[in-house]
Motif scaffolding. Structure first.
Motif, PDB file in Angstrom:
ATOM      1  N   ALA A  61      -6.534 -12.700   2.383  1.00 48.04           N
ATOM      2  CA  ALA A  61      -6.845 -12.334   3.765  1.00 48.04           C
ATOM      3  C   ALA A  61      -5.590 -12.263   4.617  1.00 48.04           C
ATOM      4  N   ASP A  62      -4.479 -12.760   4.085  1.00 44.95           N
ATOM      5  CA  ASP A  62      -3.215 -12.797   4.822  1.00 44.95           C
ATOM      6  C   ASP A  62      -2.476 -11.478   4.597  1.00 44.95           C
ATOM      7  N   GLN A  63      -2.253 -10.744   5.681  1.00 52.03           N
ATOM      8  CA  GLN A  63      -1.595  -9.443   5.567  1.00 52.03           C
ATOM      9  C   GLN A  63      -0.187  -9.570   5.010  1.00 52.03           C
ATOM     10  N   SER A  64       0.500 -10.671   5.343  1.00 51.28           N
ATOM     11  CA  SER A  64       1.860 -10.851   4.835  1.00 51.28           C
ATOM     12  C   SER A  64       1.858 -11.030   3.323  1.00 51.28           C
ATOM     13  N   THR A  65       0.802 -11.674   2.784  1.00 53.00           N
ATOM     14  CA  THR A  65       0.670 -11.819   1.332  1.00 53.00           C
ATOM     15  C   THR A  65       0.493 -10.462   0.676  1.00 53.00           C
ATOM     16  N   LEU A  66      -0.365  -9.639   1.246  1.00 53.58           N
ATOM     17  CA  LEU A  66      -0.596  -8.307   0.696  1.00 53.58           C
ATOM     18  C   LEU A  66       0.681  -7.469   0.733  1.00 53.58           C
ATOM     19  N   SER A  67       1.410  -7.574   1.831  1.00 54.95           N
ATOM     20  CA  SER A  67       2.658  -6.817   1.955  1.00 54.95           C
ATOM     21  C   SER A  67       3.685  -7.284   0.937  1.00 54.95           C
ATOM     22  N   ASP A  68       3.745  -8.606   0.717  1.00 55.41           N
ATOM     23  CA  ASP A  68       4.700  -9.153  -0.241  1.00 55.41           C
ATOM     24  C   ASP A  68       4.385  -8.669  -1.652  1.00 55.41           C
ATOM     25  N   VAL A  69       3.107  -8.666  -2.015  1.00 56.18           N
ATOM     26  CA  VAL A  69       2.712  -8.164  -3.338  1.00 56.18           C
ATOM     27  C   VAL A  69       3.084  -6.697  -3.477  1.00 56.18           C
ATOM     28  N   TRP A  70       2.783  -5.922  -2.450  1.00 61.10           N
ATOM     29  CA  TRP A  70       3.058  -4.485  -2.486  1.00 61.10           C
ATOM     30  C   TRP A  70       4.552  -4.213  -2.670  1.00 61.10           C
ATOM     31  N   ASN A  71       5.376  -4.972  -1.970  1.00 62.31           N
ATOM     32  CA  ASN A  71       6.821  -4.768  -2.045  1.00 62.31           C
ATOM     33  C   ASN A  71       7.407  -5.165  -3.390  1.00 62.31           C
ATOM     34  N   ARG A  72       6.697  -5.992  -4.145  1.00 61.78           N
ATOM     35  CA  ARG A  72       7.199  -6.423  -5.440  1.00 61.78           C
ATOM     36  C   ARG A  72       6.750  -5.500  -6.580  1.00 61.78           C
ATOM     37  N   LEU A  73       5.943  -4.519  -6.262  1.00 67.48           N
ATOM     38  CA  LEU A  73       5.563  -3.529  -7.268  1.00 67.48           C
ATOM     39  C   LEU A  73       6.612  -2.430  -7.312  1.00 67.48           C
ATOM     40  N   THR A  74       6.808  -1.856  -8.482  1.00 66.19           N
ATOM     41  CA  THR A  74       7.711  -0.716  -8.587  1.00 66.19           C
ATOM     42  C   THR A  74       7.030   0.510  -8.009  1.00 66.19           C
ATOM     43  N   LYS A  75       7.787   1.556  -7.781  1.00 66.54           N
ATOM     44  CA  LYS A  75       7.223   2.790  -7.230  1.00 66.54           C
ATOM     45  C   LYS A  75       6.138   3.338  -8.153  1.00 66.54           C
ATOM     46  N   SER A  76       6.383   3.308  -9.454  1.00 68.14           N
ATOM     47  CA  SER A  76       5.400   3.827 -10.398  1.00 68.14           C
ATOM     48  C   SER A  76       4.114   3.019 -10.370  1.00 68.14           C
ATOM     49  N   GLU A  77       4.239   1.698 -10.226  1.00 69.83           N
ATOM     50  CA  GLU A  77       3.048   0.852 -10.156  1.00 69.83           C
ATOM     51  C   GLU A  77       2.258   1.153  -8.889  1.00 69.83           C
ATOM     52  N   ARG A  78       2.976   1.346  -7.783  1.00 68.13           N
ATOM     53  CA  ARG A  78       2.289   1.666  -6.534  1.00 68.13           C
ATOM     54  C   ARG A  78       1.587   3.009  -6.617  1.00 68.13           C
ATOM     55  N   ASP A  79       2.295   3.990  -7.184  1.00 68.88           N
ATOM     56  CA  ASP A  79       1.700   5.325  -7.329  1.00 68.88           C
ATOM     57  C   ASP A  79       0.453   5.275  -8.209  1.00 68.88           C
ATOM     58  N   GLU A  80       0.531   4.479  -9.287  1.00 71.45           N
ATOM     59  CA  GLU A  80      -0.613   4.369 -10.195  1.00 71.45           C
ATOM     60  C   GLU A  80      -1.790   3.699  -9.503  1.00 71.45           C
ATOM     61  N   PHE A  81      -1.512   2.664  -8.713  1.00 68.49           N
ATOM     62  CA  PHE A  81      -2.570   1.953  -8.011  1.00 68.49           C
ATOM     63  C   PHE A  81      -3.236   2.867  -6.985  1.00 68.49           C
ATOM     64  N   ILE A  82      -2.432   3.605  -6.226  1.00 68.15           N
ATOM     65  CA  ILE A  82      -2.977   4.528  -5.236  1.00 68.15           C
ATOM     66  C   ILE A  82      -3.805   5.610  -5.912  1.00 68.15           C
ATOM     67  N   LYS A  83      -3.354   6.059  -7.080  1.00 68.83           N
ATOM     68  CA  LYS A  83      -4.100   7.078  -7.814  1.00 68.83           C
ATOM     69  C   LYS A  83      -5.473   6.546  -8.231  1.00 68.83           C
ATOM     70  N   LEU A  84      -5.517   5.293  -8.668  1.00 66.19           N
ATOM     71  CA  LEU A  84      -6.793   4.692  -9.046  1.00 66.19           C
ATOM     72  C   LEU A  84      -7.743   4.644  -7.859  1.00 66.19           C
ATOM     73  N   ILE A  85      -7.200   4.290  -6.692  1.00 66.98           N
ATOM     74  CA  ILE A  85      -8.033   4.220  -5.490  1.00 66.98           C
ATOM     75  C   ILE A  85      -8.521   5.608  -5.099  1.00 66.98           C
ATOM     76  N   ASN A  86      -7.598   6.580  -5.065  1.00 69.81           N
ATOM     77  CA  ASN A  86      -7.955   7.938  -4.655  1.00 69.81           C
ATOM     78  C   ASN A  86      -8.951   8.578  -5.608  1.00 69.81           C
ATOM     79  N   ASP A  87      -8.825   8.245  -6.897  1.00 67.66           N
ATOM     80  CA  ASP A  87      -9.740   8.796  -7.894  1.00 67.66           C
ATOM     81  C   ASP A  87     -11.036   8.004  -7.975  1.00 67.66           C
ATOM     82  N   GLN A  88     -11.156   6.959  -7.132  1.00 72.90           N
ATOM     83  CA  GLN A  88     -12.317   6.077  -7.139  1.00 72.90           C
ATOM     84  C   GLN A  88     -12.552   5.502  -8.536  1.00 72.90           C
ATOM     85  N   ASN A  89     -11.462   5.224  -9.222  1.00 68.05           N
ATOM     86  CA  ASN A  89     -11.549   4.684 -10.575  1.00 68.05           C
ATOM     87  C   ASN A  89     -11.317   3.180 -10.557  1.00 68.05           C
TER      88      ASN A  89
END
Length: 345
Positions: A61-89
């Protein structure tokens, strides 16, 4: 969040680093991205779990926690995660859950016991198993000289809290989700953690307040889904008993977990919830062989569902006019997230 990250990591490992696109790429938004230099290409991939070490993943529930996790992902991991969300997968990283009260081919009671044959947490193929009806409760006359009629209305609100909590947590209220489960229950139905209980005059009032406690802007479609859940449970008194037993067990597990890292919930509030649920369980146990009260409650729930269904249809036909008739809320809380605040003592 911790469970989602683990499953995401498992998926990556199964697909292989190259197939999953985990070659580290340059991105100024993450301190873990590497340049395209030969030196960095020869650097061994940093394991996702190591990169997320030190982050409290249970505090989603802590936005700073979510931001910290996001910043520790590589670009490819972020792109893959966003793709999963956009594809509703989302099924690729979140295991689908079927509510036990909506089990396919349900006919009467699927599996109810007194807890004597409990064998630990349910496995993947037991996710729709009906929770055991615990042998708890005492003669109501020994607990109170007089029971206020509104106790069944309070049970209705607690039932709404339960189905909301189960759907919110994808059917996993225990383990690392125990605190979140209690917060969900106490938010939708404050009487569970408060010494002062609201006295309702109708099922409509109790459930309307419950909806507002969860989210004042909850859509009519979502309300109908939760009311359908309640109708499925109220179809059989033993299902009502199983639901109350499950809530009692969740609270008991939280008490047994020991010290709490957060200031809320307080141990005194959890113990109060346990006593409140024990009293409700006693009433349900005494009334379990009486179908009339549950049929009466189910009829009220069905009427409220019909009303919200009509509002949903009106909103589709004429959004501006339908929006002029919002449900009146006596109380409210933050939107549909895990909230860190506590109800009043």
């Amino acid at each position: 969040m911790q469970r989602i990250v683990r499953r995401y990591q498992d998926q990556i490992e199964q697909d292989g680093l190259e197939a999953a696109g985990l070659a580290v790429e340059g991105d100024s938004g993450s301190k873990y991205d590497d340049s395209d230099s030969e030196e960095n290409e020869e650097t061994e991939e940093v394991d996702l779990a190591e990169r997320l070490a030190g982050i409290d993943l249970s505090n989603d529930a802590d936005q700073s926690t979510l931001s910290d996790v996001w910043n520790r992902l590589t670009k490819s991991e972020r792109d893959e995660f966003i793709k999963l969300i956009n594809d509703q997968n989302l099924g690729a990283i979140i295991t689908p859950w079927n509510p036990w009260w909506l089990a396919p081919g349900r006919s009467g009671i699927l599996e109810i016991d007194d807890g004597s044959n409990a064998a630990g947490p349910a496995t993947k193929d037991q996710q729709s198993r009906v929770p055991p009806v615990l042998d708890i409760g005492a003669p109501v006359s020994s607990l109170a000289s007089k029971v206020h009629p509104s106790v069944l209305l309070q049970l209705a609100q607690a039932s709404l809290a339960y189905v909301y909590m189960m759907r919110h947590l994808n059917g996993e209220p225990r383990g690392e989700n125990l605190v979140a489960a209690f917060i969900d229950l106490a938010t939708a139905s404050p009487l569970l953690a408060s010494r002062v209980a609201d006295v309702y005059t109708s099922t409509h009032e109790a459930l309307t307040v419950g909806f507002c406690n969860i989210d004042e802007l909850m859509s009519s479609e979502t309300k109908c889904t939760l009311l359908d859940d309640m109708l499925a449970i109220y179809a059989d008194p033993l299902y009502v008993a199983a639901m109350v037993s499950d809530m009692y067990g969740i609270v008991g597990d939280l008490l047994a977990a020991g010290s709490l890292a957060k200031s809320w919930p307080k141990r005194s509030q959890i113990k109060h919830a346990e006593r409140r649920l024990y009293f409700i369980a006693s009433i349900v146990k005494q009334m379990r062989q009486e179908p009339d009260p549950w049929q009466f409650m189910a009829a009220d729930i069905a009427l409220l569902k019909r009303r919200h269904g009509s509002e949903a249809q009106a909103l589709q036909r004429d959004p501006p006019l339908a929006a002029l008739r919002p449900e009146t809320c006596r109380s409210s809380n933050d939107p549909l997230i895990v909230r860190p605040h506590a109800p009043e003592n």
